[in-house]
Design a protein around this motif. Structure first.
Motif, PDB file in Angstrom:
ATOM      1  N   THR A 128       0.797  -1.228   0.000  1.00 49.42           N
ATOM      2  CA  THR A 128       0.000   0.000   0.000  1.00 49.42           C
ATOM      3  C   THR A 128       0.826   1.273   0.000  1.00 49.42           C
ATOM      4  O   THR A 128       0.332   2.328  -0.393  1.00 49.42           O
ATOM      5  N   GLY A 129       2.048   1.210   0.523  1.00 48.35           N
ATOM      6  CA  GLY A 129       2.863   2.403   0.694  1.00 48.35           C
ATOM      7  C   GLY A 129       2.639   3.083   2.032  1.00 48.35           C
ATOM      8  O   GLY A 129       3.292   4.076   2.347  1.00 48.35           O
ATOM      9  N   TYR A 130       1.721   2.563   2.850  1.00 45.20           N
ATOM     10  CA  TYR A 130       1.365   3.174   4.129  1.00 45.20           C
ATOM     11  C   TYR A 130       1.990   2.440   5.309  1.00 45.20           C
ATOM     12  O   TYR A 130       2.188   1.229   5.266  1.00 45.20           O
ATOM     13  N   GLU A 131       2.227   3.210   6.368  1.00 45.40           N
ATOM     14  CA  GLU A 131       2.557   2.632   7.662  1.00 45.40           C
ATOM     15  C   GLU A 131       1.243   2.320   8.365  1.00 45.40           C
ATOM     16  O   GLU A 131       0.200   2.876   8.023  1.00 45.40           O
ATOM     17  N   ILE A 132       1.309   1.432   9.364  1.00 42.46           N
ATOM     18  CA  ILE A 132       0.128   1.125  10.171  1.00 42.46           C
ATOM     19  C   ILE A 132       0.475   1.325  11.637  1.00 42.46           C
ATOM     20  O   ILE A 132       1.638   1.254  12.031  1.00 42.46           O
ATOM     21  N   SER A 133      -0.567   1.574  12.450  1.00 43.27           N
ATOM     22  CA  SER A 133      -0.369   1.778  13.881  1.00 43.27           C
ATOM     23  C   SER A 133      -1.553   1.180  14.637  1.00 43.27           C
ATOM     24  O   SER A 133      -2.545   0.773  14.036  1.00 43.27           O
ATOM     25  N   ASN A 134      -1.442   1.169  15.962  1.00 46.39           N
ATOM     26  CA  ASN A 134      -2.514   0.699  16.849  1.00 46.39           C
ATOM     27  C   ASN A 134      -2.995  -0.700  16.475  1.00 46.39           C
ATOM     28  O   ASN A 134      -4.194  -0.920  16.275  1.00 46.39           O
ATOM     29  N   LEU A 135      -2.071  -1.620  16.395  1.00 41.64           N
ATOM     30  CA  LEU A 135      -2.430  -2.990  16.019  1.00 41.64           C
ATOM     31  C   LEU A 135      -3.138  -3.712  17.154  1.00 41.64           C
ATOM     32  O   LEU A 135      -2.765  -3.575  18.322  1.00 41.64           O
ATOM     33  N   PHE A 136      -4.171  -4.478  16.802  1.00 45.21           N
ATOM     34  CA  PHE A 136      -4.943  -5.272  17.753  1.00 45.21           C
ATOM     35  C   PHE A 136      -5.179  -6.634  17.124  1.00 45.21           C
ATOM     36  O   PHE A 136      -5.741  -6.731  16.038  1.00 45.21           O
ATOM     37  N   PHE A 137      -4.741  -7.690  17.807  1.00 43.93           N
ATOM     38  CA  PHE A 137      -4.859  -9.051  17.282  1.00 43.93           C
ATOM     39  C   PHE A 137      -6.314  -9.490  17.270  1.00 43.93           C
ATOM     40  O   PHE A 137      -6.992  -9.462  18.299  1.00 43.93           O
ATOM     41  N   ILE A 138      -6.805  -9.878  16.096  1.00 44.61           N
ATOM     42  CA  ILE A 138      -8.177 -10.378  15.938  1.00 44.61           C
ATOM     43  C   ILE A 138      -8.208 -11.879  16.183  1.00 44.61           C
ATOM     44  O   ILE A 138      -9.048 -12.387  16.904  1.00 44.61           O
ATOM     45  N   GLY A 139      -7.289 -12.604  15.543  1.00 41.28           N
ATOM     46  CA  GLY A 139      -7.279 -14.043  15.694  1.00 41.28           C
ATOM     47  C   GLY A 139      -6.510 -14.726  14.585  1.00 41.28           C
ATOM     48  O   GLY A 139      -5.984 -14.093  13.677  1.00 41.28           O
ATOM     49  N   ASN A 140      -6.477 -16.031  14.675  1.00 38.76           N
ATOM     50  CA  ASN A 140      -5.773 -16.880  13.724  1.00 38.76           C
ATOM     51  C   ASN A 140      -6.807 -17.739  13.003  1.00 38.76           C
ATOM     52  O   ASN A 140      -7.706 -18.280  13.625  1.00 38.76           O
ATOM     53  N   ALA A 141      -6.682 -17.820  11.686  1.00 40.10           N
ATOM     54  CA  ALA A 141      -7.609 -18.656  10.905  1.00 40.10           C
ATOM     55  C   ALA A 141      -6.841 -19.274   9.751  1.00 40.10           C
ATOM     56  O   ALA A 141      -5.879 -18.702   9.246  1.00 40.10           O
ATOM     57  N   LYS A 142      -7.299 -20.441   9.324  1.00 34.06           N
ATOM     58  CA  LYS A 142      -6.656 -21.154   8.225  1.00 34.06           C
ATOM     59  C   LYS A 142      -7.670 -21.421   7.129  1.00 34.06           C
ATOM     60  O   LYS A 142      -8.858 -21.579   7.387  1.00 34.06           O
ATOM     61  N   SER A 143      -7.157 -21.470   5.903  1.00 36.23           N
ATOM     62  CA  SER A 143      -8.018 -21.752   4.761  1.00 36.23           C
ATOM     63  C   SER A 143      -7.162 -22.380   3.663  1.00 36.23           C
ATOM     64  O   SER A 143      -5.999 -22.013   3.489  1.00 36.23           O
ATOM     65  N   TYR A 144      -7.757 -23.334   2.966  1.00 32.06           N
ATOM     66  CA  TYR A 144      -7.047 -23.910   1.830  1.00 32.06           C
ATOM     67  C   TYR A 144      -7.209 -22.999   0.620  1.00 32.06           C
ATOM     68  O   TYR A 144      -8.311 -22.552   0.302  1.00 32.06           O
ATOM     69  N   LEU A 145      -6.091 -22.724  -0.041  1.00 31.43           N
ATOM     70  CA  LEU A 145      -6.088 -21.880  -1.230  1.00 31.43           C
ATOM     71  C   LEU A 145      -5.819 -22.758  -2.444  1.00 31.43           C
ATOM     72  O   LEU A 145      -4.899 -23.575  -2.424  1.00 31.43           O
ATOM     73  N   PRO A 146      -6.596 -22.585  -3.491  1.00 33.17           N
ATOM     74  CA  PRO A 146      -6.347 -23.393  -4.690  1.00 33.17           C
ATOM     75  C   PRO A 146      -5.019 -23.010  -5.340  1.00 33.17           C
ATOM     76  O   PRO A 146      -4.629 -21.854  -5.330  1.00 33.17           O
ATOM     77  N   GLN A 147      -4.337 -23.984  -5.859  1.00 41.43           N
ATOM     78  CA  GLN A 147      -3.073 -23.775  -6.566  1.00 41.43           C
ATOM     79  C   GLN A 147      -3.191 -24.383  -7.959  1.00 41.43           C
ATOM     80  O   GLN A 147      -3.718 -25.472  -8.119  1.00 41.43           O
ATOM     81  N   THR A 148      -2.705 -23.698  -8.951  1.00 42.79           N
ATOM     82  CA  THR A 148      -2.764 -24.206 -10.307  1.00 42.79           C
ATOM     83  C   THR A 148      -1.922 -25.465 -10.454  1.00 42.79           C
ATOM     84  O   THR A 148      -0.739 -25.460 -10.143  1.00 42.79           O
ATOM     85  N   LYS A 149      -2.527 -26.556 -10.882  1.00 42.42           N
ATOM     86  CA  LYS A 149      -1.863 -27.831 -11.150  1.00 42.42           C
ATOM     87  C   LYS A 149      -1.129 -28.412  -9.942  1.00 42.42           C
ATOM     88  O   LYS A 149      -0.220 -29.203 -10.086  1.00 42.42           O
TER      89      LYS A 149
END
Length: 118
Positions: free
Chosen positions: A33-54
């Protein structure tokens, strides 16, 4: 974020050697994005399978944070990425990855608990 192919996703990426989760997130957001971020707050951890070509699907293990966009400090270095704001009602329709949808919905829930607008 939106890619040139039209896919929407949250900023992020892989952790580099010697880098922690927060450092990775800050670097990836800056690159995409080109931006810095601040005030981080942990939402959580999640997993998902991502399709991969071939290939077999890849398991994406995501750590999600709420953050404020701070100053723009550079132009994005990822040429095929563009910041695109989408209406919260269209999250499930537009975001490509199910764990990104989960994280945004969870983040919206936290903001509502704090009494902030979507």
């Amino acid at each position: 974020m939106q890619t040139q192919s039209g896919h929407y996703f949250l900023p992020g990426g892989g952790i580099e050697k010697g880098e922690g989760k927060i450092e990775c997130l800050k670097r990836e957001v800056q690159e995409e994005t080109g931006y810095e971020i601040s005030n981080l707050f942990f939402i959580g951890n999640a997993k998902s399978y991502l399709p991969q070509t071939k290939k077999r699907p890849m398991l994406s293990d995501g750590y999600f944070y709420l953050a404020n966009l701070a100053d723009k400090i550079q132009e994005p270095t990822e040429e095929d990425h563009a910041i695109k704001w989408i209406e919260t009602e269209r999250i499930a329709e537009l975001l490509v990855h199910s764990h990104h949808i989960w994280a945004v919905q969870k983040g919206i829930g936290y903001k509502k608990q704090e009494g902030e607008d979507e």
